[in-house]
Design a protein around this motif. Structure first.
Motif, mmCIF file in Angstrom:
data_model
loop_
_atom_site.group_PDB
_atom_site.id
_atom_site.type_symbol
_atom_site.label_atom_id
_atom_site.label_comp_id
_atom_site.label_asym_id
_atom_site.label_seq_id
_atom_site.Cartn_x
_atom_site.Cartn_y
_atom_site.Cartn_z
ATOM 1 N N THR A 151 0.819 -1.217 0.000
ATOM 2 C CA THR A 151 0.000 0.000 0.000
ATOM 3 C C THR A 151 0.851 1.264 0.000
ATOM 4 O O THR A 151 0.307 2.365 -0.073
ATOM 5 C CB THR A 151 -0.929 0.027 1.231
ATOM 6 N N PHE A 211 2.892 4.276 -1.320
ATOM 7 C CA PHE A 211 2.877 4.971 -2.604
ATOM 8 C C PHE A 211 4.290 5.076 -3.156
ATOM 9 O O PHE A 211 5.220 5.428 -2.441
ATOM 10 C CB PHE A 211 2.273 6.368 -2.445
ATOM 11 N N THR A 221 2.031 5.863 -11.261
ATOM 12 C CA THR A 221 0.870 5.016 -11.527
ATOM 13 C C THR A 221 0.871 4.629 -12.998
ATOM 14 O O THR A 221 1.522 5.266 -13.829
ATOM 15 C CB THR A 221 -0.458 5.742 -11.208
ATOM 16 N N VAL A 237 -8.048 0.014 -4.589
ATOM 17 C CA VAL A 237 -7.487 1.076 -3.762
ATOM 18 C C VAL A 237 -8.436 2.265 -3.692
ATOM 19 O O VAL A 237 -8.597 2.887 -2.640
ATOM 20 C CB VAL A 237 -6.112 1.521 -4.310
ATOM 21 N N TYR A 286 -8.767 3.246 -8.865
ATOM 22 C CA TYR A 286 -7.451 2.622 -8.832
ATOM 23 C C TYR A 286 -7.518 1.213 -8.243
ATOM 24 O O TYR A 286 -8.259 0.958 -7.293
ATOM 25 C CB TYR A 286 -6.479 3.442 -7.991
ATOM 26 N N ALA A 297 -4.644 -2.235 -7.302
ATOM 27 C CA ALA A 297 -3.233 -2.581 -7.107
ATOM 28 C C ALA A 297 -3.015 -4.039 -7.488
ATOM 29 O O ALA A 297 -3.858 -4.907 -7.208
ATOM 30 C CB ALA A 297 -2.824 -2.359 -5.654
ATOM 31 N N GLY A 318 1.637 -4.182 -5.395
ATOM 32 C CA GLY A 318 1.313 -2.805 -5.051
ATOM 33 C C GLY A 318 1.480 -1.812 -6.171
ATOM 34 O O GLY A 318 1.373 -0.595 -5.935
ATOM 35 N N HIS A 319 1.748 -2.270 -7.384
ATOM 36 C CA HIS A 319 1.808 -1.349 -8.514
ATOM 37 C C HIS A 319 0.391 -0.875 -8.815
ATOM 38 O O HIS A 319 -0.516 -1.689 -9.007
ATOM 39 C CB HIS A 319 2.410 -2.036 -9.743
ATOM 40 N N LEU A 320 0.212 0.437 -8.858
ATOM 41 C CA LEU A 320 -1.125 1.009 -9.001
ATOM 42 C C LEU A 320 -1.522 1.193 -10.452
ATOM 43 O O LEU A 320 -0.775 1.756 -11.257
ATOM 44 C CB LEU A 320 -1.186 2.358 -8.279
ATOM 45 N N TRP A 321 -2.714 0.724 -10.768
ATOM 46 C CA TRP A 321 -3.293 0.901 -12.090
ATOM 47 C C TRP A 321 -4.529 1.783 -11.968
ATOM 48 O O TRP A 321 -5.439 1.493 -11.192
ATOM 49 C CB TRP A 321 -3.699 -0.439 -12.699
ATOM 50 N N GLU A 322 -4.550 2.866 -12.736
ATOM 51 C CA GLU A 322 -5.746 3.709 -12.822
ATOM 52 C C GLU A 322 -6.587 3.219 -13.992
ATOM 53 O O GLU A 322 -6.087 3.074 -15.109
ATOM 54 C CB GLU A 322 -5.362 5.170 -13.038
#
Length: 225
Positions: A142, A144, A148, A174, A188, A190, A194-198
């Motif tokens: 989690t 940051f 993103t 997220v 969003y 993850a 934990g790689h964030l995808w919008e």
């Protein structure tokens, strides 16, 4: 009287462009100066006295050095804790197709953007070693990371449908989809690391219906007379 003519031929890669202004040729050039700026020593006659000076060499050298002036990206690599699990997430949970030809037990490649780019998954420690830095201790998924990734859609409903699929598959959400301050609609998720995808619908960046790629607005040049 006899006249002698000498042609200097500079062979450069076809994708390299440079412009040279006409120099003032001094009389102290020598063969060694020209061979220093060419890939191979040129078969010039021994009687040749006029060869480029050092300043001229540097100008040609600098103009032949490749640069990143062409804005593009080719491979996006994500460091992962468990390559097998991360590969399974992108293959089975997201439904993406792994390249059997490019992938092996050490790295996984996923062709994206209709094969014009690759997403690769690589063990984080090996990735840090490749960069030449010490990998930090595994951080919380989690935390940051200052970046993103984005997956754009054709509509708000498509965003909702994708997040409904995430919920059914147990993907970490997220931020649930909502109206964005900039005029779009997004949320969003993850991946396992934990790689964030919008996941976003942007009415100002329409997508091509066939390729799914962003149609970048073009600015027309002012008319010239």
């Amino acid at each position: 009287s006899n006249s002698s003519f000498v042609t200097l031929l500079f062979v450069v890669p076809v994708d390299v462009q440079f412009t040279l202004s006409a120099p003032s040729f001094p009389t102290n050039w020598n063969r060694h100066q020209l061979s220093a700026i060419s890939y191979q020593p040129l078969p010039l006659p021994l009687s040749l006295d006029y060869l480029p000076p050092s300043g001229f060499q540097q100008a040609i050298r600098s103009s032949m050095i490749p640069s990143m002036q062409e804005p593009r990206a080719t491979i996006l690599t994500l460091g992962v804790a468990d390559l097998s699990k991360a590969t399974q997430f992108y293959q089975e949970t997201l439904g993406w197709t792994k390249s059997a030809q490019l992938s092996n037990g050490n790295i996984s490649f996923f062709p994206i953007n209709q094969g014009t780019m690759l997403l690769s998954l690589y063990p984080a420690e090996k990735l840090a070693d490749d960069v030449g830095i010490i990998a930090p201790a595994p951080a919380s998924t989690t935390a940051f990371r200052g970046m993103t990734l984005a997956y754009n859609t054709q509509s708000e409903q498509e965003v909702n449908d994708i997040f409904a699929s995430f919920q059914r598959k147990g993907v970490e959400i997220v931020k649930a989809p909502e109206k964005a301050f900039w005029g779009g609609y997004s949320g969003y998720m993850a991946d396992l690391d934990g790689h964030l995808w919008e996941i976003a619908y942007n009415p100002f960046l329409p997508l091509d219906k066939d390729s799914g790629q962003i149609i970048v607005p073009t600015v027309s040049s002012p008319a010239t007379t």
